[in-house]
Design an enzyme around this catalytic site. Structure first.
Site, PDB file in Angstrom:
ATOM      1  N   ASP A  22     -17.261 -60.668  44.511  1.00 31.63           N
ATOM      2  CA  ASP A  22     -17.868 -61.535  45.546  1.00 31.63           C
ATOM      3  C   ASP A  22     -19.149 -62.269  45.143  1.00 31.63           C
ATOM      4  O   ASP A  22     -20.124 -62.299  45.909  1.00 31.63           O
ATOM      5  CB  ASP A  22     -18.147 -60.718  46.822  1.00 31.63           C
ATOM      6  CG  ASP A  22     -16.893 -60.141  47.456  1.00 31.63           C
ATOM      7  OD1 ASP A  22     -15.799 -60.286  46.878  1.00 31.63           O
ATOM      8  OD2 ASP A  22     -17.010 -59.530  48.534  1.00 31.63           O
ATOM      9  N   LYS A 126      -9.721 -61.645  49.532  1.00 28.33           N
ATOM     10  CA  LYS A 126      -9.622 -60.501  50.446  1.00 28.33           C
ATOM     11  C   LYS A 126     -10.275 -60.837  51.774  1.00 28.33           C
ATOM     12  O   LYS A 126     -11.071 -61.781  51.866  1.00 28.33           O
ATOM     13  CB  LYS A 126     -10.297 -59.277  49.822  1.00 28.33           C
ATOM     14  CG  LYS A 126     -11.793 -59.454  49.584  1.00 28.33           C
ATOM     15  CD  LYS A 126     -12.339 -58.305  48.736  1.00 28.33           C
ATOM     16  CE  LYS A 126     -13.822 -58.429  48.478  1.00 28.33           C
ATOM     17  NZ  LYS A 126     -14.672 -58.295  49.646  1.00 28.33           N
ATOM     18  N   CYS A 171     -19.013 -53.970  48.985  1.00 30.46           N
ATOM     19  CA  CYS A 171     -17.792 -54.377  48.294  1.00 30.46           C
ATOM     20  C   CYS A 171     -17.672 -53.782  46.888  1.00 30.46           C
ATOM     21  O   CYS A 171     -16.572 -53.427  46.457  1.00 30.46           O
ATOM     22  CB  CYS A 171     -17.666 -55.888  48.321  1.00 30.46           C
ATOM     23  SG  CYS A 171     -17.448 -56.467  50.025  1.00 30.46           S
TER      24      CYS A 171
END
Ligand SMILES: [Zn+2]
Length: 224
Positions: A22, A126, A171
């Protein structure tokens, strides 16, 4: 917390994968859910990705990719604010609500401009189900559906994964823990991540849980 023990002198091989979690605008300073110093790790991530490619290893990017009506956003819960504690029954959302972030096809969802995305072999998106969050690059928080990362890694016969990116306590942490559960040897690149620490203590808890689980810690300077 028990002392973290760092692995030394890791030689990258073809069955290794670097998972860069991310590294998107919204998670860096200036974005809607900024992680403090999140931009300062990009240069070293690029160098590490370069090293993986030189050694014919695999580089994967994950990308948070939400619709505007995603239930992890406080704005979709009347009366709630970002940072408010909230956990849905099945654990699909929570333990806190977030500001709107990484909305599909917005600038905030794009990878940071400084990230060398051409080094990546694969991008895994995601968080597309509006009712379920997906902290892990492997699967949704309710563990009911996978993102395709495991299939991809298995198709390349990957054995070890090295996790870095944002944010440490969400994450990256969930990606590492799922990776361990899925039988990879998991290494956490401590200098190539930063955390949000929301709620207070979540960075410490994440490191502690990974340590207890058997995830190994490594510094990007430890690669040979
Ligand atoms: Zn998200």
């Amino acid at each position: 917390m028990d002392q973290l023990i760092f692995e030394k002198e890791i030689k990258i091989n073809t069955r290794d994968a670097l998972i860069i979690v991310d590294m998107q605008y919204d998670f860096t300073p200036g974005g809607s859910l900024p992680v403090e110093e999140g931009d300062l790790i990009i240069e070293d991530i690029n160098q590490t990705a370069n090293l993986f490619k030189k050694n014919k290893a695999t580089v994967v990017l994950t990308q948070d990719w939400h619709s505007q009506n995603h239930l992890s956003f406080a704005s979709n819960h009347p009366g709630k604010s970002p940072g408010d504690e909230f956990t849905s029954e099945d654990g699909a959302i929570g333990p806190v609500l977030w500001p709107d972030h990484c909305v599909q096809n917005t600038k905030g969802a794009e990878f940071h401009n400084d990230l060398k995305i051409d080094l990546a072999d694969k991008v895994i998106q995601k968080g597309m189900n509006p009712n379920v969050d997906s902290y892990s690059g492997f699967r949704d928080n309710d563990k009911n559906s996978e993102t395709g990362l495991r299939d991809y890694l298995n198709s390349k016969r990957i054995r070890r994964i090295f996790v870095c990116g944002l944010a440490l306590d969400y994450c990256c942490y969930y990606t590492a823990m799922d990776g361990f559960e899925f039988d990879y040897r998991v290494y956490f690149l401590v200098d190539l991540t930063r955390g949000v620490n929301l709620p207070e203590g979540s960075i410490k808890n994440a490191l502690e849980n990974m340590n207890k689980t058997g995830i190994k810690f490594v510094n990007s300077k430890s690669f040979k």
